[in-house]
Design a protein around this motif. Structure first.
Motif, mmCIF file in Angstrom:
data_model
loop_
_atom_site.group_PDB
_atom_site.id
_atom_site.type_symbol
_atom_site.label_atom_id
_atom_site.label_comp_id
_atom_site.label_asym_id
_atom_site.label_seq_id
_atom_site.Cartn_x
_atom_site.Cartn_y
_atom_site.Cartn_z
ATOM 1 N N LEU A 22 -2.691 -13.877 0.107
ATOM 2 C CA LEU A 22 -2.982 -13.079 -0.876
ATOM 3 C C LEU A 22 -2.220 -11.914 -0.740
ATOM 4 O O LEU A 22 -2.282 -11.352 0.340
ATOM 5 N N GLN A 23 -1.495 -11.445 -1.926
ATOM 6 C CA GLN A 23 -0.826 -10.175 -1.822
ATOM 7 C C GLN A 23 -0.606 -9.490 -3.041
ATOM 8 O O GLN A 23 -1.204 -10.036 -4.178
ATOM 9 N N ASN A 24 -0.173 -8.294 -3.143
ATOM 10 C CA ASN A 24 -0.084 -7.418 -4.245
ATOM 11 C C ASN A 24 0.973 -8.222 -5.035
ATOM 12 O O ASN A 24 1.997 -8.371 -4.609
ATOM 13 N N THR A 25 0.825 -8.326 -6.463
ATOM 14 C CA THR A 25 2.001 -8.836 -7.248
ATOM 15 C C THR A 25 2.794 -7.904 -7.867
ATOM 16 O O THR A 25 3.683 -8.168 -8.522
ATOM 17 N N PHE A 26 2.260 -6.428 -7.839
ATOM 18 C CA PHE A 26 3.078 -5.369 -8.444
ATOM 19 C C PHE A 26 3.115 -4.376 -7.522
ATOM 20 O O PHE A 26 2.433 -3.451 -7.185
ATOM 21 N N PRO A 27 4.417 -4.325 -6.655
ATOM 22 C CA PRO A 27 4.646 -3.382 -5.604
ATOM 23 C C PRO A 27 5.292 -2.281 -6.213
ATOM 24 O O PRO A 27 6.089 -1.795 -5.613
ATOM 25 N N ASP A 28 4.570 -1.590 -7.133
ATOM 26 C CA ASP A 28 5.349 -0.528 -7.639
ATOM 27 C C ASP A 28 4.872 0.867 -6.744
ATOM 28 O O ASP A 28 5.489 1.911 -7.213
ATOM 29 N N ASP A 29 4.011 0.666 -5.740
ATOM 30 C CA ASP A 29 3.753 1.812 -4.916
ATOM 31 C C ASP A 29 4.308 1.984 -3.690
ATOM 32 O O ASP A 29 4.121 2.489 -2.954
ATOM 33 N N MET A 33 1.720 -5.875 1.148
ATOM 34 C CA MET A 33 0.689 -6.231 1.842
ATOM 35 C C MET A 33 0.316 -7.845 1.821
ATOM 36 O O MET A 33 0.136 -8.265 0.513
ATOM 37 N N ARG A 34 -0.117 -8.392 2.778
ATOM 38 C CA ARG A 34 -0.360 -9.797 2.771
ATOM 39 C C ARG A 34 -1.695 -9.783 3.476
ATOM 40 O O ARG A 34 -1.991 -9.672 4.750
ATOM 41 N N ILE A 35 -2.815 -10.405 2.768
ATOM 42 C CA ILE A 35 -4.140 -10.070 3.185
ATOM 43 C C ILE A 35 -4.674 -11.438 3.793
ATOM 44 O O ILE A 35 -4.690 -12.531 2.947
ATOM 45 N N PRO A 52 -12.453 0.536 -3.728
ATOM 46 C CA PRO A 52 -11.759 0.237 -2.523
ATOM 47 C C PRO A 52 -12.796 -0.585 -1.387
ATOM 48 O O PRO A 52 -13.987 -0.549 -1.574
ATOM 49 N N SER A 53 -12.247 -1.222 -0.696
ATOM 50 C CA SER A 53 -12.995 -2.026 0.422
ATOM 51 C C SER A 53 -11.818 -2.334 1.456
ATOM 52 O O SER A 53 -10.703 -2.103 1.519
ATOM 53 N N PHE A 54 -12.350 -2.836 2.679
ATOM 54 C CA PHE A 54 -11.378 -2.963 3.780
ATOM 55 C C PHE A 54 -10.774 -4.382 3.611
ATOM 56 O O PHE A 54 -11.634 -5.599 3.128
ATOM 57 N N ALA A 55 -9.802 -4.849 4.165
ATOM 58 C CA ALA A 55 -9.177 -6.078 4.250
ATOM 59 C C ALA A 55 -8.267 -5.919 5.604
ATOM 60 O O ALA A 55 -8.046 -4.892 6.179
ATOM 61 N N CYS A 56 -7.992 -7.193 6.249
ATOM 62 C CA CYS A 56 -7.329 -7.173 7.266
ATOM 63 C C CYS A 56 -5.901 -8.068 6.796
ATOM 64 O O CYS A 56 -5.986 -9.086 6.114
ATOM 65 N N GLY A 57 -4.798 -7.781 7.529
ATOM 66 C CA GLY A 57 -3.637 -8.660 7.083
ATOM 67 C C GLY A 57 -2.204 -8.055 7.678
ATOM 68 O O GLY A 57 -2.538 -7.212 8.626
ATOM 69 N N PHE A 58 -1.387 -8.552 6.983
ATOM 70 C CA PHE A 58 0.144 -7.995 7.325
ATOM 71 C C PHE A 58 0.558 -6.808 6.153
ATOM 72 O O PHE A 58 0.320 -6.952 5.035
ATOM 73 N N PHE A 59 1.036 -5.720 6.901
ATOM 74 C CA PHE A 59 1.398 -4.448 6.065
ATOM 75 C C PHE A 59 2.897 -4.396 6.455
ATOM 76 O O PHE A 59 3.363 -4.328 7.633
ATOM 77 N N GLN A 85 -7.155 -9.164 -10.153
ATOM 78 C CA GLN A 85 -6.988 -9.061 -8.725
ATOM 79 C C GLN A 85 -5.565 -8.433 -8.314
ATOM 80 O O GLN A 85 -5.045 -8.555 -7.324
ATOM 81 N N ARG A 86 -5.569 -7.260 -9.066
ATOM 82 C CA ARG A 86 -4.536 -6.196 -8.804
ATOM 83 C C ARG A 86 -4.763 -5.482 -7.291
ATOM 84 O O ARG A 86 -5.982 -4.599 -7.578
ATOM 85 N N LEU A 87 -3.985 -5.719 -6.489
ATOM 86 C CA LEU A 87 -4.361 -4.891 -5.182
ATOM 87 C C LEU A 87 -3.300 -3.609 -5.112
ATOM 88 O O LEU A 87 -2.064 -3.676 -5.128
ATOM 89 N N ARG A 88 -3.867 -2.610 -4.836
ATOM 90 C CA ARG A 88 -3.097 -1.205 -5.105
ATOM 91 C C ARG A 88 -3.415 -0.339 -4.008
ATOM 92 O O ARG A 88 -4.312 -0.305 -3.351
ATOM 93 N N TRP A 89 -2.432 0.607 -3.456
ATOM 94 C CA TRP A 89 -2.723 1.822 -2.930
ATOM 95 C C TRP A 89 -3.451 1.589 -1.453
ATOM 96 O O TRP A 89 -4.821 2.241 -1.161
ATOM 97 N N PRO A 90 -2.602 0.822 -0.590
ATOM 98 C CA PRO A 90 -3.640 0.791 0.742
ATOM 99 C C PRO A 90 -3.407 1.932 1.755
ATOM 100 O O PRO A 90 -2.620 2.618 1.474
ATOM 101 N N GLU A 91 -4.506 2.104 2.625
ATOM 102 C CA GLU A 91 -4.515 3.210 3.260
ATOM 103 C C GLU A 91 -4.862 2.698 4.786
ATOM 104 O O GLU A 91 -5.938 1.865 5.040
#
Length: 781
Positions: A22-29, A33-35, A52-59, A85-91
């Motif tokens: 699972l990954q963000n499909t709009f990498p405009d930021d 990331m792949r979760i 926001p919530s926590f996730a684990c994966g490849f960044f 399911q748009r994923l954005r702004w990870p920290e």
């Protein structure tokens, strides 16, 4: 609102770093990331907007458009309702492989044995939790962002909270001995030079610099705190906060405000914006929060450039970089009214001598001099340049005077000085020389009378030193050095008692170091701490006396137990295997887990000590060499003991793999209960490693095993496995030897021993050449 971000996994699960995740499909930021998530993400209700919530994966740690570098990490992730399911702004709040990113199709494997392991696409082991065979049965990412491995009773065997990187999240506590290490820059995820650690009464942010193979640690600032530090949340908080030690030295609290953005605020109550070590980046000069490069500050141009033209606070760099041994002329750029962000003076002297000391040391990049009176002051030699501060009458006392002298190199041999200026410099230099001679004579005379006051000041200012003892104290503790328990090439060891502590006091008989070099070595030894390294308790440095105080090891050194002395009560297989494993773990720590790679360079049974339950600990760091992480190898003079020297010592260019070779020799000595070189044996049997080569070719390895090894027949398979491991460590080509981290994996049963080994006569020839060369150097036997 429904959330399903908890991650649960069973052993024997593999995740591949590719677009199947699972990954963000709009990498405009500008991220990718792949979760790892179980099946699906619960999309928030329309009223929640962004959750926001926590996730684990490849960044992606590189470019989002063509990423070839990923880090396995835990991060905040956001699901918005405007796109399903748009994923954005990870920290990112934790990462496993910040210094060793992996590529496409790398894998994270939760193995059947309960180990969580990261492999690159080519199969290279990058990172592991080292939890194999510890009854781990499940993995879970908690709602607080803690990745945990659990046993059958839900007891946490491993957790990411115990291995912090640069961030603390809610409910996470920075424990004693742990540290947060900042990134190199805002876009570079690797470990930087700034870290924050905990002392009994304060948090200390510090940086570490490498000088002549020794660590220098300087405290940037301290913050008094309660015994346990954690983020205190307001009553209406929903847990959307974290604290991070940023690359510039600021410890910031980040809060998710109005479901729209992270808002940072400083945690430490430091009002001066220039008080941070990288407030203006390397070489940058900070004045009331504004940054500039040194040449601009004095009205010149062309000597420095901005690291980032868009951000002056990222620092400056020399347009003509410093190079040791360069034919280009080296000179100083004098910058008045400037001080170091944290001035720790080396000694009291005059300005000319301060500058000369830096000029004579190739690794010195600048000298700082603060005037004490007309003719003298305090000198500080900088081997790493952080931000500098342009002081003013408002922030410093009116009589404060300090200057920076930055070492630069001209692109040509032409001097920038006119003949008149040269004449003035020559006269001033002559006067300075006379003054320096007078000062030197006075210092010598005073040293004959007593220890110099400036050295006492210097010692008091060094952070990280263990307890300092007087020579009289140690003489009394050892009964006037009457209880001798060992001796070596660098001195003798005596049993002693200090208070309720049983200690071993090592008196260095013929040390070639000066006081400062000795103290630098003590700092280095005192800064490392591992269960399988003998602990340094204290030291003594008085006039010509140099002594080290270690914890006492009641069973002495390993050589006393494997070289015929205890054949009436030989070590059983379990004890021998435990000793091998203990030494491997200690070396893996020195090679991989310290800020600089530490090559011990003198691994032998005499330097492996045993406590009351035969736990093995490595001792004697007199020959150790620090290797910067950016260096693949170092050049150093031949050092060590005959029989344990790797073939590459003949070139004087070595890596930490020389310890791996010595470790292979020690394995064979433990298994065979004989020295590698034993000239009491027949000529064809005096060299154990050449015998190993021949026996391996003829499939007769068991002929080498100690005949007094009473439980040998019960463990023949394990013994052969250890001998194969030894042969892997003894490869002529150091690139074909395993790392000590791999050796630990093999001993824990999570990796197999390499079987395709290069074991031919070349090894014997090189070893024999090694012996001859070693004798020529006159340091062996």
């Amino acid at each position: 609102m429904s959330m399903s971000f908890a991650l649960n996994a069973e052993p024997n699960t593999v995740w591949y770093n590719n677009r199947s995740l699972l990954q963000n499909t709009f990498p405009d930021d500008n991220f990718l990331m792949r979760i790892f998530l179980p099946h699906d993400i619960a999309v928030p209700s329309i009223n929640d907007s962004i959750v926001p919530s926590f996730a684990c994966g490849f960044f992606c740690a590189g470019s989002a458009t063509s990423c070839d570098a990923y880090i396995f990490s835990i991060f905040f992730v956001y699901v918005s309702t405007d796109f399903s399911q748009r994923l954005r702004w990870p920290e990112i709040v934790w990462f496993a492989n910040r210094d060793h990113p992996v590529g496409e199709n790398a894998t994270v494997q939760f193995t059947e044995l309960g180990d969580l392991v990261l492999y690159d696409a080519d199969g290279t082991l990058v990172w592991s939790t080292n939890t194999a065979n510890k009854s781990v049965v499940s993995m879970n990412l908690t709602g607080s962002g803690n990745l945990v491995l659990l046993d059958r009773t839900n007891v946490e065997v491993w957790r990411s909270f115990d291995h912090p990187t640069d961030t603390l999240v809610i409910s996470q506590t920075l424990q004693m001995g742990q540290k947060l290490v900042a990134r190199t820059s805002s876009t570079n995820w690797t470990e930087g030079k700034l870290y924050l650690t905990e002392s009994p009464s304060s948090l200390m942010a510090s940086y570490v610099a490498l000088k002549n193979g020794s660590l220098e640690v300087f405290t940037s600032f301290q913050e008094t705190k309660a015994p346990d530090y954690h983020i205190q949340l307001p009553e209406n908080s929903f847990g959307l906060e974290f604290a991070r030690l940023d690359w510039d030295g600021h410890m910031r609290l980040y809060q998710w405000i109005n479901y729209s953005a992270w808002v940072p605020s400083d945690i430490f109550d430091i009002t001066d914006p220039c008080a941070y070590p990288l407030a203006c980046g390397e070489y940058g000069i900070c004045s009331h929060g504004q940054c500039s490069c040194p040449d601009v500050a004095i009205g010149q141009s062309g000597l420095f450039e901005l690291v980032d033209a868009k951000g002056v606070n990222h620092g400056c760099f020399l347009t003509s970089s410093l190079t040791c041994g360069s034919a280009r002329k080296t000179r100083f750029l004098a910058v008045p009214n400037v001080t170091h962000f944290n001035f720790v003076y080396n000694w009291t002297t005059n300005e000319d001598h301060c500058k000369l000391s830096c000029m004579d040391d190739c690794s010195c990049r600048a000298s700082f001099f603060q005037h004490k009176d007309i003719s003298s002051g305090f000198c500080f030699l900088a081997f790493n340049i952080f931000s500098m501060i342009n002081f003013s009458a408002q922030s410093y006392s009116s009589n404060f005077s300090s200057s920076a002298f930055l070492k630069i190199q001209d692109s040509t041999h032409k001097s920038l000085l006119s003949k008149e200026k040269r004449a003035i410099v020559l006269v001033a230099g002559s006067l300075s020389f006379v003054t320096s001679v007078i000062v030197a004579v006075l210092i010598v005379l005073r040293r004959k009378r007593d220890e110099p006051l400036e050295d006492e000041y210097f010692i008091d200012q060094l952070p990280g030193l263990p307890t300092r003892f007087s020579f009289v104290d140690l003489k009394s503790a050892t009964g006037d050095f009457s209880r001798k328990i060992g001796a070596g090439g660098f001195g003798s060891v005596f049993e002693g008692q200090i208070g309720d502590k049983h200690v071993a006091v090592k008196r260095l008989d013929s040390i070639g170091q000066g006081k400062r070099e000795f103290l630098a070595e003590v700092q280095t030894i005192g800064s490392i701490n591992h269960i399988h390294l003998v602990r340094l308790i204290g030291f003594c440095v008085e006039k010509t006396h140099r002594l080290l105080v270690y914890e006492y090891m009641p069973n002495g050194s390993l050589d006393k137990w494997i070289f015929q002395n205890h054949q009436a009560d030989p070590l059983d297989w379990k004890t021998r295997l435990k000793i091998i494993s203990d030494v491997a773990k200690a070396l893996a720590y020195l090679h991989s887990d310290c800020r600089q790679t530490i090559a011990h360079l003198d691994i032998k049974p005499e330097n492996i000590l045993l406590d009351e339950v035969f736990t093995a600990k490595i001792s004697d760091f007199g020959l150790a060499k620090l290797i910067d992480r950016e260096q693949s190898s170092v050049m150093t003079r031949l050092r060590g003991r005959l029989g344990y020297l790797a073939p590459e010592w003949l070139t004087s260019v070595i890596t930490e793999k020389v310890d791996v070779y010595s470790f292979g020799v020690v394995i064979m000595e433990i298994l065979c209960s004989r020295r590698n070189l034993d000239y009491s044996q027949p000529e064809e049997s005096c060299h154990l490693i050449s015998m190993l080569q021949e026996k391996a070719k003829n499939n007769q390895l068991m002929d080498l095993i100690d005949p007094c090894f009473f439980d040998m027949e019960l463990h023949m398979d394990d013994i052969l496995r250890m001998m194969n491991l030894a042969m892997w460590c003894l490869q002529v080509d150091n690139n074909r030897r395993p790392s000590m981290s791999m050796v630990v994996k093999i001993l824990e049963g999570t990796m197999d021993v390499e079987t395709e080994l290069d074991f031919d006569l070349q090894l014997y020839i090189l070893v024999m050449t090694n012996i001859c060369s070693c004798k020529l150097y006159g340091i062996c036997c």
